[in-house]
Structures are given as structure tokens and as C-alpha cells.
Design an enzyme around this catalytic site. Structure first.
Site, PDB file in Angstrom:
ATOM      1  N   ASP A  99      12.436  -3.245 -39.941  1.00  0.00           N
ATOM      2  CA  ASP A  99      12.919  -2.100 -39.175  1.00  0.00           C
ATOM      3  C   ASP A  99      11.887  -1.806 -38.077  1.00  0.00           C
ATOM      4  OD1 ASP A  99      13.669   0.306 -38.173  1.00  0.00           O
ATOM      5  OD2 ASP A  99      13.792   1.354 -40.117  1.00  0.00           O
ATOM      6  N   LYS A 133      16.138  -2.007 -19.548  1.00  0.00           N
ATOM      7  CA  LYS A 133      16.700  -0.774 -19.009  1.00  0.00           C
ATOM      8  C   LYS A 133      17.805  -0.274 -19.933  1.00  0.00           C
ATOM      9  CE  LYS A 133      20.549  -2.351 -16.291  1.00  0.00           C
ATOM     10  NZ  LYS A 133      21.676  -2.159 -16.981  1.00  0.00           N
ATOM     11  N   GLU A 156      30.764  -5.474  -7.142  1.00  0.00           N
ATOM     12  CA  GLU A 156      30.974  -6.667  -7.964  1.00  0.00           C
ATOM     13  C   GLU A 156      32.448  -6.827  -8.323  1.00  0.00           C
ATOM     14  OE1 GLU A 156      27.525  -6.952 -11.016  1.00  0.00           O
ATOM     15  OE2 GLU A 156      28.148  -4.868 -11.006  1.00  0.00           O
ATOM     16  N   ASP A 200      23.598   2.807 -14.361  1.00  0.00           N
ATOM     17  CA  ASP A 200      23.541   1.367 -14.620  1.00  0.00           C
ATOM     18  C   ASP A 200      23.033   0.603 -13.404  1.00  0.00           C
ATOM     19  OD1 ASP A 200      24.132  -1.120 -16.021  1.00  0.00           O
ATOM     20  OD2 ASP A 200      25.862  -1.315 -14.688  1.00  0.00           O
ATOM     21  N   HIS A 228      18.504  -0.213 -10.516  1.00  0.00           N
ATOM     22  CA  HIS A 228      18.224  -1.346  -9.628  1.00  0.00           C
ATOM     23  C   HIS A 228      18.112  -0.986  -8.141  1.00  0.00           C
ATOM     24  CE1 HIS A 228      18.926  -3.891 -13.051  1.00  0.00           C
ATOM     25  NE2 HIS A 228      20.217  -3.658 -13.109  1.00  0.00           N
ATOM     26  N   LYS A 284      32.355  -1.627  -9.648  1.00  0.00           N
ATOM     27  CA  LYS A 284      32.881  -2.763 -10.411  1.00  0.00           C
ATOM     28  C   LYS A 284      34.363  -2.934 -10.113  1.00  0.00           C
ATOM     29  CE  LYS A 284      29.468  -2.947 -14.019  1.00  0.00           C
ATOM     30  NZ  LYS A 284      28.456  -3.472 -13.108  1.00  0.00           N
TER      31      LYS A 284
HETATM   32  C1  BG6 Z   1      22.979  -5.306 -14.945  1.00  0.00           C
HETATM   33  C2  BG6 Z   1      24.040  -4.245 -15.098  1.00  0.00           C
HETATM   34  O1  BG6 Z   1      21.703  -4.756 -15.103  1.00  0.00           O
HETATM   35  O2  BG6 Z   1      23.079  -5.878 -13.646  1.00  0.00           O
HETATM   36  C3  BG6 Z   1      25.412  -4.860 -14.899  1.00  0.00           C
HETATM   37  O3  BG6 Z   1      23.947  -3.678 -16.388  1.00  0.00           O
HETATM   38  C4  BG6 Z   1      25.479  -5.547 -13.557  1.00  0.00           C
HETATM   39  O4  BG6 Z   1      26.406  -3.857 -15.004  1.00  0.00           O
HETATM   40  C5  BG6 Z   1      24.323  -6.519 -13.401  1.00  0.00           C
HETATM   41  O5  BG6 Z   1      26.723  -6.222 -13.476  1.00  0.00           O
HETATM   42  C6  BG6 Z   1      24.260  -7.062 -11.986  1.00  0.00           C
HETATM   43  O6  BG6 Z   1      23.262  -8.020 -11.886  1.00  0.00           O
HETATM   44  P1  BG6 Z   1      23.640  -9.542 -11.759  1.00  0.00           P
HETATM   45  O7  BG6 Z   1      22.325 -10.224 -11.760  1.00  0.00           O
HETATM   46  O8  BG6 Z   1      24.504  -9.893 -12.938  1.00  0.00           O
HETATM   47  O9  BG6 Z   1      24.384  -9.653 -10.459  1.00  0.00           O
END
Ligand code: BG6
Length: 467
Positions: A87, A139, A207, A226, A231, A328
Site C-alpha cells: 500500500d 498530472k 483534438e 486537463d 499544459h 476534444k
Molecule cells: C493529456 C491529456 O495530458 O494530453 C489528454 O490528459 C490529451 O486529454 C493529451 O488528449 C494530449 O497530448 P498528446 O501528446 O496525446 O497530443
């Protein structure tokens, strides 16, 4: 990898080894790294709550390594990998895992949900760690500014800041690293990289992927946390930072920290938007309403598209909006930084035609840049046209995640998010979250496969930002 590190074996102790992150991202990322950095020696130890026998663990590692055809490196890792059922939130359990790791260089990688990570870090403060221990954390780092601050305090009880590796794989993107070369080694750009010449900056990461079965995490995070918190603010800091004296970890991360400290979102009701996708099709793929995806709780009102306008209150950038946006289920991928230049102070009378301001687009994937300039058009020399100068940016051998793993195993935190920066990122977005929680900003909708709500400006196009 530095020369001196060649052949030194680093133990990678994965907490949360039976989870999805380990098999989907970490082990394949490591496998890719080992096929490129063939001098690298890593011993992998897995640890998690479930009892798993050594063979089952080895099969898991083998499967992840096979995905990327890791060949001889896989055999080496498989030869001495081990699993310790423990654990991670309990000091005794952790001590057992650490005993198996021995005294050499060690990376403890928390591939755990944030709440468990916080508990594991608290437990780590009560065990004795080998001197050369790096702590790596996925993260999100905490869930708000207070929890990030608290987590930083806890970590400081175990290891020095230079040994904490808060992961943001965007810092391993070659284009982000290329920004350093492009900006700081060309006489052309740095003199105009400021409020006198730049109208606005867009940082877009739209994306085509949808929820992809990640409701357990994403439905609580949303696009704001996210992507923007985790990022895009870091990318913004690299775009906006002052020239560092060196690209060493201290100078680079100081420069990033300085930008983040100056960043704020003024009037979030005006300067933020959110939306979520409804049913639609992306190419051949039929996509259901976000709220109909498995595991989604519609009452959470989670956004799948977020946009904020950040102001950087310093001498270089006062008055220049930085638009950060990520969504997304888009119909087209758009992952880029666009620098929109101001129009010229005066166009000589008699030069006719379009006077769209110039722009520099840096595409994050695939890596390239386009400098869109106003030129004398073809045909009539006194009628203006546009010329696009496009170039490829050198790519690396490693994927961003591999790049980050490489510096983590070298215990070089240059590509890791520093503690103060992690807190700042939460601080910057808190007013937005508050405005959204209070419903001061409507949750709009867009069909999957579109380019976002039709009333929103087109993002990331060259020329002037449209509004
Ligand atoms: C991740 C997110 O950190 O980065 C995702 O949690 C996202 O939601 C992704 O799609 C994007 O990064 P990459 O490298 O997959 O384009």
C-alpha cells in the site's frame, strides 16, 4: 542522456503499477526510450495494492514493451524486474518496496490518482529514502492552489525541489523546445517579440479524440484543468518568457516562473468560454453526446472545450491578449501557436490590396512553422498579396513522453514543472473556475466533428485573429 550516466543503473519504482497509466503510457514510453538510448540501464520495480505474482507482472511489462518492439532492451528489463504488493499510502508498505530498490539512483514514479498521490507523498516523508531519489508525479498536481501548496510542502519534507519531477509531457514536445532556438538565436524575432509589434497570441490544442473511456478522470477534470492548467500555460510561458541566460534548469525555470507570476485572467465572465460536444460524426466515426458517454455524470456540467484570455502584466506584454484554448471531438486537428503581428504603422499610398497583418504559426504536431508575410502580389507590382514561408522544425528521436522520461532518469529537472509554477497555474485559473461554478459563463454546445460552437471566432488561423 549525459555521458557520465551511461551504464549507471537507475531503479524505476512504479507506484500504481497495476493501473492503466503504467501499461498505456509509462511502460511503452520507457520501452521507446530504451531502444533509442541503448546505453541506458534501468531496473523496473512495480508496486501496487493488488497481489500479483511475478509472472503476471512480467507478462504485463512484456506486453507493454512488445507494443513498441523493444527487442533486446525488453529482455534486459524483463530479466530483473520485480513486483512488490504494498500500500503506497502506508510507510511500512513503502519501506518494503524501497528495500527491494536498494541504494543506487532511484526514481519513485507515482502513477496514482491525485488523492492517493498526496497520501503516498505524506507516507514517503516518514521513510528513509536513498540519497539519490527523484520523485516523479503525474498530472494533475493537486486539485487547486491550496492542495498544490500543501503537496509541495509535503514533498519538501522528503526530497529537495530539484529532485521533484512534476510531469508535463508538453515540455518534451520538440516544437516547444524549438521555440527556444527560434526565438533566441535569430536576430529577426526577438526585437519584435513584444507589445510594440504583437497584437495577440493564440495557443490552440484542438483534438479529434473524444472521451476515449476516460470518464473516471476527465469528467472531474474537464478541458480547463486537463489541458489549459496542465499544459498550455507552460507552453505560453515558453512563448512569452524573457531570454534566459542559459537553458539550464535554474535559468529556464526561473524564466517560466516569472511569466506565470505575471499572468492573470481579468474578468473571467468576459474572458473565458466553455462548451461540450453533442452527438456528431468525426470522419467515419459516430460520436454520441458527451453526456451519453459511459461513466459521465451530466450533473457535473463538465466542459470538453475551454478557452481563456490570459493577460501577462509585465513590460513586454501589457495589453497583449494570450488566447489559450483546447477542445476534444473536433472535426480537424489544430495544435499550434499563432503570433499575430500588428499592422504596419503606415502603408505607402498607392500600394493597394489586402493588408492582413503578418503572422507566425508554429505547428505543434507535426512540427513546422509558417511565416505569413505581406508581399507585392503577382501581376500588378503595386497590388499587395501574401507569401507563406514554411519550414520544418527538426524533430527528435523520442516522443515527448520519452523526452521527459529521459531527463527524469538523468535527474535533470529542466523539463519538469517547478513547484512554484504548479501553484501559479492553479492560481491563474481559479477566477475562471469560480465564475463557471457560479454559472456566470454559459456551457455552450458544439456537434462532434465540428470546429466548436459556430458563434466562436475561428481559432488559430493566420492573419488577423477573427472575432
Ligand atoms: C493529456 C491529456 O495530458 O494530453 C489528454 O490528459 C490529451 O486529454 C493529451 O488528449 C494530449 O497530448 P498528446 O501528446 O496525446 O497530443
Amino acid at each position: 542522456m549525459s555521458q557520465s550516466d551511461a551504464q549507471t543503473t537507475t531503479t524505476l519504482l512504479i507506484l500504481g503499477a497495476s493501473g492503466d497509466l503504467t501499461s498505456r503510457l509509462l511502460l511503452p514510453g520507457l520501452a521507446t526510450l530504451l531502444t533509442v538510448e541503448t546505453d541506458r540501464r534501468v531496473r523496473v520495480l512495480g508496486s501496487d495494492l493488488p497481489d500479483m505474482d511475478e509472472d503476471a507482472w512480467r507478462d504485463r511489462v512484456r506486453e507493454a514493451f512488445t507494443k513498441v518492439d523493444a527487442g533486446a532492451e525488453a529482455e534486459r528489463v524483463l530479466g530483473d524486474t520485480a513486483y512488490i504488493a504494498a500500500d503506497a499510502t502506508d510507510a511500512d508498505g513503502l519501506q518494503r518496496a524501497l528495500d527491494a530498490a536498494g541504494d543506487g539512483p532511484l526514481v519513485i514514479y507515482c502513477a496514482l490518482p491525485p488523492q492517493i498521490t498526496a497520501k503516498a507523498c505524506a507516507a514517503l516523508a516518514n521513510v528513509s529514502l536513498p540519497e539519490q531519489t527523484t520523485l516523479a508525479l503525474e498530472k494533475p498536481f493537486g486539485y487547486d492552489a491550496d492542495s498544490a501548496r500543501e503537496l509541495n510542502r509535503t514533498l519538501a519534507r522528503s526530497v529537495p525541489e530539484e529532485r521533484v519531477f512534476r510531469i508535463d509531457h508538453f515540455l518534451g514536445l520538440y516544437t516547444v523546445l524549438n521555440l527556444l532556438g527560434l526565438r533566441f538565436t535569430n536576430r529577426l524575432f526577438e526585437p519584435v517579440w513584444n507589445r510594440d509589434s504583437i497584437e495577440s497570441v493564440e495557443i490552440i490544442y484542438d483534438e479529434m479524440v473524444t472521451l476515449e473511456g476516460r470518464a473516471g478522470y476527465f469528467d472531474h477534470a474537464g478541458a480547463l484543468r486537463d489541458m489549459i492548467q496542465s499544459h498550455l500555460l507552460q507552453v505560453m510561458a515558453v512563448v512569452a518568457m524573457d531570454p534566459p541566460a542559459s537553458v539550464g534548469e535554474r535559468d529556464l525555470r526561473d524564466a517560466i516562473g516569472q511569466v506565470l507570476r505575471a499572468a492573470r485572467i481579468v474578468d473571467p465572465a468576459e474572458h473565458s468560454r466553455r462548451a461540450r460536444y453533442t452527438a456528431g460524426s468525426i470522419g467515419e466515426r459516430e460520436v454520441p453526446d458527451y453526456t451519453a458517454e459511459e461513466g459521465v455524470d451530466p450533473d457535473l456540467g463538465t466542459e470538453t472545450l475551454a478557452e481563456v484570455q490570459v493577460d501577462i502584466a509585465n513590460h513586454r506584454w501589457a495589453g497583449v491578449p494570450f488566447i489559450l484554448r483546447s477542445g476534444k471531438a473536433f472535426g480537424e486537428i489544430r495544435k499550434r501557436v499563432v503570433i499575430h503581428f500588428k499592422p504596419p504603422a503606415h502603408i505607402p499610398d498607392g500600394l493597394l490590396g489586402q493588408d492582413t497583418p503578418d503572422s507566425l504559426t508554429i505547428d505543434l504536431r507535426p512540427d513546422s512553422f509558417t511565416l505569413s508575410l505581406t508581399t507585392n502580389g503577382a501581376g500588378d507590382a503595386f497590388t499587395l498579396g501574401r507569401t507563406d514561408l514554411t519550414g520544418q522544425l527538426g524533430g527528435g528521436q523520442l516522443e515527448p513522453y520519452g523526452e521527459v522520461l529521459s531527463s527524469m532518469l538523468d535527474a535533470n529537472p529542466r523539463l519538469a514543472v517547478r513547484g512554484d509554477a504548479a501553484e501559479e497555474c492553479w492560481r491563474i485559473l481559479e477566477p475562471v473556475q469560480r465564475a463557471w461554478d457560479a454559472d456566470d459563463v454559459p456551457l455552450e454546445e458544439y456537434p462532434a466533428g465540428s470546429q466548436g460552437p459556430s458563434s466562436w471566432p475561428t481559432a488559430g488561423a493566420s492573419g488577423a485573429r477573427q472575432s
